[in-house]
Scaffold this motif. Structure first.
Motif, PDB file in Angstrom:
ATOM      1  N   CYS A   1       7.243  12.868   1.837  1.00 32.54           N
ATOM      2  CA  CYS A   1       6.999  14.256   1.444  1.00 32.54           C
ATOM      3  C   CYS A   1       5.563  14.652   1.784  1.00 32.54           C
ATOM      4  CB  CYS A   1       7.263  14.426  -0.054  1.00 32.54           C
ATOM      5  SG  CYS A   1       7.050  16.126  -0.613  1.00 32.54           S
ATOM      6  N   ASP A   2       5.406  15.864   2.286  1.00 33.97           N
ATOM      7  CA  ASP A   2       4.111  16.347   2.744  1.00 33.97           C
ATOM      8  C   ASP A   2       3.602  17.500   1.877  1.00 33.97           C
ATOM      9  OD1 ASP A   2       1.969  16.200   4.491  1.00 33.97           O
ATOM     10  OD2 ASP A   2       2.867  17.501   6.003  1.00 33.97           O
ATOM     11  N   CYS A   3       4.138  17.642   0.653  1.00 35.80           N
ATOM     12  CA  CYS A   3       3.745  18.769  -0.195  1.00 35.80           C
ATOM     13  C   CYS A   3       2.349  18.547  -0.796  1.00 35.80           C
ATOM     14  CB  CYS A   3       4.774  18.998  -1.310  1.00 35.80           C
ATOM     15  SG  CYS A   3       4.707  17.823  -2.673  1.00 35.80           S
ATOM     16  N   ALA A   4       1.755  19.616  -1.293  1.00 36.15           N
ATOM     17  CA  ALA A   4       0.412  19.560  -1.865  1.00 36.15           C
ATOM     18  C   ALA A   4       0.344  18.610  -3.050  1.00 36.15           C
ATOM     19  CB  ALA A   4      -0.032  20.965  -2.281  1.00 36.15           C
ATOM     20  N   ALA A   5       1.393  18.582  -3.877  1.00 37.98           N
ATOM     21  CA  ALA A   5       1.397  17.702  -5.053  1.00 37.98           C
ATOM     22  C   ALA A   5       1.360  16.236  -4.623  1.00 37.98           C
ATOM     23  CB  ALA A   5       2.621  17.976  -5.914  1.00 37.98           C
ATOM     24  N   CYS A   6       2.094  15.873  -3.587  1.00 39.40           N
ATOM     25  CA  CYS A   6       2.079  14.489  -3.096  1.00 39.40           C
ATOM     26  C   CYS A   6       0.716  14.127  -2.520  1.00 39.40           C
ATOM     27  CB  CYS A   6       3.187  14.263  -2.073  1.00 39.40           C
ATOM     28  SG  CYS A   6       4.825  14.111  -2.815  1.00 39.40           S
ATOM     29  N   HIS A   7       0.089  15.058  -1.800  1.00 39.91           N
ATOM     30  CA  HIS A   7      -1.252  14.799  -1.261  1.00 39.91           C
ATOM     31  C   HIS A   7      -2.253  14.589  -2.397  1.00 39.91           C
ATOM     32  CE1 HIS A   7      -0.999  15.189   3.112  1.00 39.91           C
ATOM     33  NE2 HIS A   7      -0.010  16.043   2.887  1.00 39.91           N
TER      34      HIS A   7
ATOM     35  N   GLN B   1       0.838  -1.195   0.000  1.00 43.62           N
ATOM     36  CA  GLN B   1       0.000   0.000   0.000  1.00 43.62           C
ATOM     37  C   GLN B   1       0.878   1.251   0.000  1.00 43.62           C
ATOM     38  OE1 GLN B   1      -3.433   0.117  -0.095  1.00 43.62           O
ATOM     39  NE2 GLN B   1      -3.311  -2.070  -0.454  1.00 43.62           N
ATOM     40  N   LEU B   2       0.274   2.377  -0.316  1.00 44.83           N
ATOM     41  CA  LEU B   2       0.977   3.657  -0.374  1.00 44.83           C
ATOM     42  C   LEU B   2       1.114   4.271   1.015  1.00 44.83           C
ATOM     43  CD1 LEU B   2       2.071   5.995  -2.169  1.00 44.83           C
ATOM     44  CD2 LEU B   2      -0.256   6.887  -2.182  1.00 44.83           C
ATOM     45  N   TRP B   3       2.326   4.732   1.346  1.00 39.92           N
ATOM     46  CA  TRP B   3       2.527   5.502   2.562  1.00 39.92           C
ATOM     47  C   TRP B   3       1.836   6.842   2.362  1.00 39.92           C
ATOM     48  CZ3 TRP B   3       4.672   4.194   7.133  1.00 39.92           C
ATOM     49  CH2 TRP B   3       5.534   3.096   7.193  1.00 39.92           C
ATOM     50  N   GLU B   4       1.116   7.312   3.340  1.00 46.32           N
ATOM     51  CA  GLU B   4       0.474   8.618   3.275  1.00 46.32           C
ATOM     52  C   GLU B   4       1.538   9.715   3.279  1.00 46.32           C
ATOM     53  OE1 GLU B   4      -2.859   9.552   3.333  1.00 46.32           O
ATOM     54  OE2 GLU B   4      -3.458   7.470   3.111  1.00 46.32           O
ATOM     55  N   PRO B   5       1.329  10.809   2.549  1.00 49.55           N
ATOM     56  CA  PRO B   5       2.266  11.933   2.622  1.00 49.55           C
ATOM     57  C   PRO B   5       2.377  12.451   4.059  1.00 49.55           C
ATOM     58  CG  PRO B   5       0.840  12.188   0.726  1.00 49.55           C
ATOM     59  CD  PRO B   5       0.288  11.039   1.539  1.00 49.55           C
ATOM     60  N   GLY B   6       3.601  12.767   4.462  1.00 52.20           N
ATOM     61  CA  GLY B   6       3.852  13.279   5.803  1.00 52.20           C
ATOM     62  C   GLY B   6       3.986  12.212   6.869  1.00 52.20           C
ATOM     63  N   THR B   7       4.073  10.936   6.483  1.00 46.92           N
ATOM     64  CA  THR B   7       4.160   9.825   7.422  1.00 46.92           C
ATOM     65  C   THR B   7       5.608   9.525   7.783  1.00 46.92           C
ATOM     66  OG1 THR B   7       2.186   8.815   6.462  1.00 46.92           O
ATOM     67  CG2 THR B   7       3.596   7.378   7.758  1.00 46.92           C
ATOM     68  N   GLN B   8       5.841   9.235   9.048  1.00 48.28           N
ATOM     69  CA  GLN B   8       7.171   8.830   9.504  1.00 48.28           C
ATOM     70  C   GLN B   8       7.386   7.372   9.117  1.00 48.28           C
ATOM     71  OE1 GLN B   8       9.351  10.903  11.180  1.00 48.28           O
ATOM     72  NE2 GLN B   8      10.900   9.317  11.142  1.00 48.28           N
ATOM     73  N   ARG B   9       8.488   7.087   8.421  1.00 48.19           N
ATOM     74  CA  ARG B   9       8.831   5.720   8.010  1.00 48.19           C
ATOM     75  C   ARG B   9      10.034   5.220   8.798  1.00 48.19           C
ATOM     76  NH1 ARG B   9      10.482   5.825   2.146  1.00 48.19           N
ATOM     77  NH2 ARG B   9      10.379   3.582   2.382  1.00 48.19           N
TER      78      ARG B   9
END
Length: 106
Positions: free
Chosen positions: A76-82, A57-65
């Motif tokens: 990455c937590d940018c608008a484009a990634c969201h 599955q896809l990691w959500e943007p802004g998630t600690q890995r």
């Protein structure tokens, strides 16, 4: 898990490779210099389970890995990634399949 990344337009490596001490893991001069030219459009980097080879599955943007390891990072937590993550999530969710209309003749 699969993750959205920004690739450097100069060398093609992930933007994160140009940050912190990550440049030491590659012979790439661009990465070692820390001078990334990131593509603003995110790229999906698919990952698979091991063993099994099943796409994750896809990691959500802004998630600690990789919490608690020396490889810990934040997606990455940018608008484009969201925006791309929302599009991927809608497409992959079984209830989000497009509704087929007009097949019954009504």
């Amino acid at each position: 898990m699969s993750v959205l990344v920004h690739l450097c337009r100069g060398c093609g490596h992930q933007q994160a490779w140009h940050e912190s001490g990550n440049g030491g893991y590659t012979p790439c001069r661009c990465c070692r210099a820390g001078s990334a030219d990131p593509d603003p459009t995110p790229t999906l980097l698919p990952t698979v389970t091991s063993p099994g080879g099943i796409r994750e599955q896809l990691w959500e943007p802004g998630t600690q890995r990789n919490v608690g390891t020396m490889h810990a990072s934040r997606t990455c937590d940018c608008a484009a990634c969201h925006e791309v993550a929302a599009r991927i999530t809608r497409r992959e969710h079984p209830l989000a399949a497009p509704r087929l209309e007009g097949l019954s003749g009504r």
